[in-house]
Design a protein around this motif. Structure first.
Motif, PDB file in Angstrom:
ATOM      1  N   LYS A   1       1.201   5.340   0.076  1.00  0.00           N
ATOM      2  CA  LYS A   1       0.413   6.438   0.632  1.00  0.00           C
ATOM      3  C   LYS A   1       1.157   7.752   0.428  1.00  0.00           C
ATOM      4  O   LYS A   1       2.316   7.876   0.800  1.00  0.00           O
ATOM      5  CB  LYS A   1       0.149   6.214   2.124  1.00  0.00           C
ATOM      6  CG  LYS A   1      -0.670   4.983   2.435  1.00  0.00           C
ATOM      7  CD  LYS A   1      -1.066   4.913   3.889  1.00  0.00           C
ATOM      8  CE  LYS A   1       0.096   4.520   4.782  1.00  0.00           C
ATOM      9  NZ  LYS A   1      -0.338   4.289   6.186  1.00  0.00           N
TER      10      LYS A   1
ATOM     11  N   THR B   1      -4.965  12.182   1.423  1.00  0.00           N
ATOM     12  CA  THR B   1      -4.052  11.057   1.205  1.00  0.00           C
ATOM     13  C   THR B   1      -4.530  10.247   0.004  1.00  0.00           C
ATOM     14  O   THR B   1      -5.682   9.806  -0.034  1.00  0.00           O
ATOM     15  CB  THR B   1      -3.993  10.134   2.436  1.00  0.00           C
ATOM     16  OG1 THR B   1      -3.606  10.892   3.589  1.00  0.00           O
ATOM     17  CG2 THR B   1      -2.984   9.016   2.208  1.00  0.00           C
TER      18      THR B   1
ATOM     19  N   LEU C   1       0.847  -1.184   0.000  1.00  0.00           N
ATOM     20  CA  LEU C   1       0.000   0.000   0.000  1.00  0.00           C
ATOM     21  C   LEU C   1       0.887   1.240   0.000  1.00  0.00           C
ATOM     22  O   LEU C   1       1.622   1.496   0.958  1.00  0.00           O
ATOM     23  CB  LEU C   1      -0.915   0.019   1.217  1.00  0.00           C
ATOM     24  CG  LEU C   1      -1.863   1.220   1.327  1.00  0.00           C
ATOM     25  CD1 LEU C   1      -2.881   1.209   0.180  1.00  0.00           C
ATOM     26  CD2 LEU C   1      -2.583   1.240   2.672  1.00  0.00           C
TER      27      LEU C   1
ATOM     28  N   TYR D   1      -4.021   6.766  -2.097  1.00  0.00           N
ATOM     29  CA  TYR D   1      -3.550   5.402  -1.866  1.00  0.00           C
ATOM     30  C   TYR D   1      -3.466   4.661  -3.195  1.00  0.00           C
ATOM     31  O   TYR D   1      -4.293   4.854  -4.089  1.00  0.00           O
ATOM     32  CB  TYR D   1      -4.516   4.640  -0.967  1.00  0.00           C
ATOM     33  CG  TYR D   1      -4.717   5.246   0.406  1.00  0.00           C
ATOM     34  CD1 TYR D   1      -3.904   4.881   1.469  1.00  0.00           C
ATOM     35  CD2 TYR D   1      -5.743   6.171   0.648  1.00  0.00           C
ATOM     36  CE1 TYR D   1      -4.105   5.432   2.737  1.00  0.00           C
ATOM     37  CE2 TYR D   1      -5.939   6.711   1.909  1.00  0.00           C
ATOM     38  CZ  TYR D   1      -5.122   6.343   2.951  1.00  0.00           C
ATOM     39  OH  TYR D   1      -5.324   6.872   4.191  1.00  0.00           O
TER      40      TYR D   1
ATOM     41  N   ASN E   1       0.571  11.787   1.208  1.00  0.00           N
ATOM     42  CA  ASN E   1      -0.281  12.724   1.952  1.00  0.00           C
ATOM     43  C   ASN E   1       0.189  14.156   1.814  1.00  0.00           C
ATOM     44  O   ASN E   1       1.386  14.438   1.805  1.00  0.00           O
ATOM     45  CB  ASN E   1      -0.308  12.352   3.434  1.00  0.00           C
ATOM     46  CG  ASN E   1      -1.021  13.384   4.288  1.00  0.00           C
ATOM     47  OD1 ASN E   1      -0.396  14.300   4.819  1.00  0.00           O
ATOM     48  ND2 ASN E   1      -2.332  13.256   4.400  1.00  0.00           N
TER      49      ASN E   1
ATOM     50  N   LYS F   1      -2.865   0.532  -4.053  1.00  0.00           N
ATOM     51  CA  LYS F   1      -2.662  -0.785  -3.475  1.00  0.00           C
ATOM     52  C   LYS F   1      -2.466  -1.820  -4.582  1.00  0.00           C
ATOM     53  O   LYS F   1      -3.307  -1.956  -5.466  1.00  0.00           O
ATOM     54  CB  LYS F   1      -3.866  -1.166  -2.610  1.00  0.00           C
ATOM     55  CG  LYS F   1      -3.685  -2.451  -1.800  1.00  0.00           C
ATOM     56  CD  LYS F   1      -4.885  -2.665  -0.879  1.00  0.00           C
ATOM     57  CE  LYS F   1      -4.688  -3.886  -0.004  1.00  0.00           C
ATOM     58  NZ  LYS F   1      -5.837  -4.090   0.915  1.00  0.00           N
TER      59      LYS F   1
END
Length: 376
Positions: A311, A368, A309, A370, A313, A372
């Motif tokens: 991320k 944020t 994952l 993401y 931000n 995945k």
């Protein structure tokens, strides 16, 4: 008091006509002389909708799009339900009642026509299978026997929108970069003794021009379903450090910071390096552009079962009206035709890398993004 979930709506009215009334309305148009011959000769998709936005008549162009043989299977549906718009199943009340429907040009044009005024708008529909359509829609009020209807027509403008968006963004970005390169070249010409001061900047701008051309080529291939992936083993920490370094050295970052949080050096992923770079780098670039002065963008990755994952931000909250449209091809907060960054994240990340790209935004935690992906 128990609330009927079928009547809950975030936007348009959830009510539907009774089965008896719907049948009588369908029969009304089936009995009109020469209507079928006329509307089937029209290349655009054509529908007649009742006061509750339900289909009571349609031409063969709609059936061809849906790969259906009979109109009976679509009578009573709303346009988004017939086309399998992904938002049409987000509420029990169906098409027009989800939160995202407030920004839908199709729903808004229909509502305007049912209020007695003609309207022309554009809309983008993503179906539950991941297919995307860009339509120009016309909605015209039509009254028969004291009943309100909307004559609703759609023209597929996907090629037009795709070509326009790709061209405008490509020329905008490459001209900006080339202009910067020219400016520093002129400074170098006037001050040849300061070569050391400018050489890294000029080299970076040259890399950006090449990168913009490569991005354009990738997106054109992706939209034509001609993109081929080449899988290799990628060290996640090294990969993110390289992305951070590439953007930290660029002019547009200003006094903002990019910080890569601690990542296990033994974390690897099997993926197409070029496409994964486009997805994650676009997330970083988008986060930097959305940030204010002295803000910090954080970049991280973690292992979750058999997935990685990613991320990214930034501390800026994304308004709700922006959230509802962020992955649309032509939408951008930076102006018309500037929306391919977030769109390409979704296109490349999900269709070609088989992952999931999404975001969260709040006043407390900022925004944020993401991404995945399966490790293998």
């Amino acid at each position: 008091m128990q609330v009927d979930e079928k009547l809950l709506t975030y936007y348009a009215s959830p009510e539907r006509s009774s089965e008896m009334k719907l049948k009588s309305q369908c029969l009304l148009f089936l009995q009109l002389p020469q209507l079928k011959e006329f509307v089937d000769a029209v290349p655009n998709i054509f529908m007649i909708l009742n006061e509750n936005r339900q289909i009571v008549y349609a031409n063969n162009s709609l059936l061809d799009l849906l790969k259906k043989d009979s109109q009976n299977s679509i009578y009573g549906l709303r346009p988004g339900e017939a086309i399998s718009c992904k938002h049409s199943t987000e509420t029990a009340a169906g098409c027009g009642t989800a939160e995202a429907c407030e920004t839908c040009g199709a729903v808004n044009a229909i509502l305007t026509s049912l209020d007695g005024k003609s309207d022309v708008q554009e809309c983008r529909i993503e179906d539950k299978y991941g297919n995307c359509y860009d339509f120009r829609v016309w909605a015209t009020p039509y009254n028969v026997g004291g009943q309100k209807f909307s004559i609703f027509a759609l023209s597929d403008i996907s090629d037009e929108k795709r070509r326009s968006a790709l061209e405008r963004i490509f020329f905008h970005d490459i001209l900006n970069t080339a202009g910067g390169l020219k400016g520093f070249a002129e400074l170098l010409k006037e001050a040849p003794d300061d070569v050391e001061e400018f050489k890294d900047i000029i080299y970076g701008l040259s890399e950006r021009i090449i990168d913009e051309i490569r991005t354009q080529k990738i997106l054109l291939s992706a939209e034509k379903d001609e993109l081929e992936t080449q899988v290799e083993t990628i060290n996640v920490k090294t990969f993110l450090d390289e992305i951070s370094k590439s953007y930290t050295s660029q002019i547009f970052i200003g006094n903002k910071k990019i910080v890569v949080l601690p990542i296990d050096n033994n974390l690897f992923i099997q993926s197409d390096r070029t496409l994964l770079w486009r997805v994650i780098a676009n997330m970083v670039k988008n986060a930097v552009e959305a940030s204010g002065a002295n803000h910090t963008v954080t970049v991280s990755a973690e292992k979750q079962d058999n997935f990685i994952l990613f991320k990214i931000n930034n501390p800026t909250f994304m308004p709700r009206e922006v959230q509802l449209q962020i992955f649309q091809r032509s939408f951008s907060t930076k102006g018309a035709g500037r929306g391919l960054g977030t769109y390409s994240m979704k296109l490349l990340g999900e269709r070609y890398l088989g992952g999931k790209v999404y975001f969260e935004s709040s006043l407390e935690g900022g925004t944020t993004f993401y991404a995945k992906f399966s490790i293998n």
